[in-house]
Design a protein around this motif. Structure first.
Motif, PDB file in Angstrom:
ATOM      1  N   ILE A  72     -12.487   6.175   7.692  1.00 46.18           N
ATOM      2  CA  ILE A  72     -11.791   7.198   6.917  1.00 46.18           C
ATOM      3  C   ILE A  72     -10.312   6.919   7.094  1.00 46.18           C
ATOM      4  O   ILE A  72      -9.816   6.891   8.224  1.00 46.18           O
ATOM      5  N   LYS A  73      -9.619   6.693   5.970  1.00 48.32           N
ATOM      6  CA  LYS A  73      -8.211   6.322   6.068  1.00 48.32           C
ATOM      7  C   LYS A  73      -7.468   6.684   4.793  1.00 48.32           C
ATOM      8  O   LYS A  73      -8.068   7.065   3.789  1.00 48.32           O
ATOM      9  N   GLU A  74      -6.167   6.514   4.854  1.00 48.03           N
ATOM     10  CA  GLU A  74      -5.304   6.598   3.683  1.00 48.03           C
ATOM     11  C   GLU A  74      -5.022   5.180   3.234  1.00 48.03           C
ATOM     12  O   GLU A  74      -4.756   4.304   4.050  1.00 48.03           O
ATOM     13  N   LYS A  75      -5.121   4.939   1.939  1.00 50.41           N
ATOM     14  CA  LYS A  75      -4.751   3.635   1.395  1.00 50.41           C
ATOM     15  C   LYS A  75      -4.204   3.853  -0.005  1.00 50.41           C
ATOM     16  O   LYS A  75      -4.849   4.505  -0.828  1.00 50.41           O
ATOM     17  N   PHE A  76      -3.022   3.312  -0.251  1.00 45.64           N
ATOM     18  CA  PHE A  76      -2.360   3.455  -1.546  1.00 45.64           C
ATOM     19  C   PHE A  76      -2.272   4.922  -1.958  1.00 45.64           C
ATOM     20  O   PHE A  76      -2.525   5.289  -3.099  1.00 45.64           O
ATOM     21  N   ALA A  77      -1.948   5.780  -1.007  1.00 45.12           N
ATOM     22  CA  ALA A  77      -1.694   7.212  -1.222  1.00 45.12           C
ATOM     23  C   ALA A  77      -2.935   8.022  -1.573  1.00 45.12           C
ATOM     24  O   ALA A  77      -2.834   9.111  -2.116  1.00 45.12           O
ATOM     25  N   ASP A  96      -9.489  -2.709  -3.340  1.00 41.21           N
ATOM     26  CA  ASP A  96      -8.475  -1.811  -3.865  1.00 41.21           C
ATOM     27  C   ASP A  96      -7.274  -2.608  -4.338  1.00 41.21           C
ATOM     28  O   ASP A  96      -6.861  -3.567  -3.683  1.00 41.21           O
ATOM     29  N   PHE A  97      -6.737  -2.188  -5.453  1.00 37.15           N
ATOM     30  CA  PHE A  97      -5.587  -2.859  -6.041  1.00 37.15           C
ATOM     31  C   PHE A  97      -4.372  -1.947  -5.978  1.00 37.15           C
ATOM     32  O   PHE A  97      -4.488  -0.727  -6.130  1.00 37.15           O
ATOM     33  N   LEU A  98      -3.213  -2.532  -5.785  1.00 35.48           N
ATOM     34  CA  LEU A  98      -1.978  -1.775  -5.614  1.00 35.48           C
ATOM     35  C   LEU A  98      -1.698  -0.840  -6.775  1.00 35.48           C
ATOM     36  O   LEU A  98      -1.176   0.235  -6.593  1.00 35.48           O
ATOM     37  N   GLY A  99      -2.060  -1.194  -7.968  1.00 31.95           N
ATOM     38  CA  GLY A  99      -1.806  -0.350  -9.135  1.00 31.95           C
ATOM     39  C   GLY A  99      -2.606   0.937  -9.158  1.00 31.95           C
ATOM     40  O   GLY A  99      -2.404   1.783 -10.001  1.00 31.95           O
ATOM     41  N   GLY A 100      -3.543   1.108  -8.240  1.00 33.93           N
ATOM     42  CA  GLY A 100      -4.308   2.337  -8.165  1.00 33.93           C
ATOM     43  C   GLY A 100      -5.777   2.192  -8.510  1.00 33.93           C
ATOM     44  O   GLY A 100      -6.570   3.068  -8.233  1.00 33.93           O
ATOM     45  N   SER A 101      -6.157   1.094  -9.143  1.00 35.82           N
ATOM     46  CA  SER A 101      -7.569   0.929  -9.474  1.00 35.82           C
ATOM     47  C   SER A 101      -8.308   0.312  -8.287  1.00 35.82           C
ATOM     48  O   SER A 101      -7.703  -0.255  -7.391  1.00 35.82           O
TER      49      SER A 101
END
Length: 177
Positions: A72-77, A96-101
């Motif tokens: 359980i974590k935060e990643k890309f907000a 996970d991709f930086l753009g949010g997808s």
């Protein structure tokens, strides 16, 4: 996340229990078991609500909860809740991709009957819904927030927490000059 919140989750939901007797955390392969919730306490109510939704869905089919929380974590907000099932390990959870997808992998067992397949698919939908909901909840205080892109690390923050961040950043910059 604060230890008190993690302990509350462990007390309330059996699948959130961690073995705290292991001294050398570096030997544990399950990241959640080693490090717990790797996010700020603002998402505690969200994670608690997610765990309750998972439990309720299992109760609906009168099936014992067989989720294994992997991380359980935060990643890309946004929240990431990676899991597998006791009879279905999952080595790769997402890309996970930086753009949010992101590309998500749904753990499944080809031997599951139709009821269990539906349950497990529903669990994946529940998890994704809560991960998406996290994009609107401040990581620090649980108030309504938005993803802030103008930070070194993307975060979901409310206006007050964001302004506090900017104020501290300004103070640091002034003290460095």
């Amino acid at each position: 996340m604060k230890e008190e919140y993690e302990l509350e989750l462990q007390d309330e939901f059996s699948f959130m229990k961690r073995d705290m007797t292991i001294k050398d955390r570096s030997t544990i392969r399950n990241i959640y078991q080693a490090w717990g919730c790797e996010c700020s306490e603002g998402w505690y109510p969200l994670i608690r609500e997610l765990c309750q939704a998972i439990t309720d869905r299992y109760t609906q089919d009168d099936i014992p909860v067989d989720i294994v929380v992997e991380q359980i974590k935060e990643k890309f907000a946004s929240l990431r809740f990676y899991y597998s099932f006791e009879d279905t390990p999952c080595a790769l959870h997402a890309i996970d991709f930086l753009g949010g997808s992101s590309l998500r992998f749904e753990p499944h067992n080809k031997n599951d009957d139709e009821t269990k397949k539906k349950l497990r698919h529903d669990i994946s939908l529940i998890v994704r819904a809560f991960e998406n909901k996290s994009k609107t909840i401040c990581e620090n205080c649980s108030e309504e927030g938005i993803i802030r892109m103008d930070m070194p690390w993307k975060r979901t923050l409310c206006a007050e927490c964001y302004n506090n961040y900017l104020k501290k950043l300004d103070e640091r910059q002034k003290s460095n000059n």
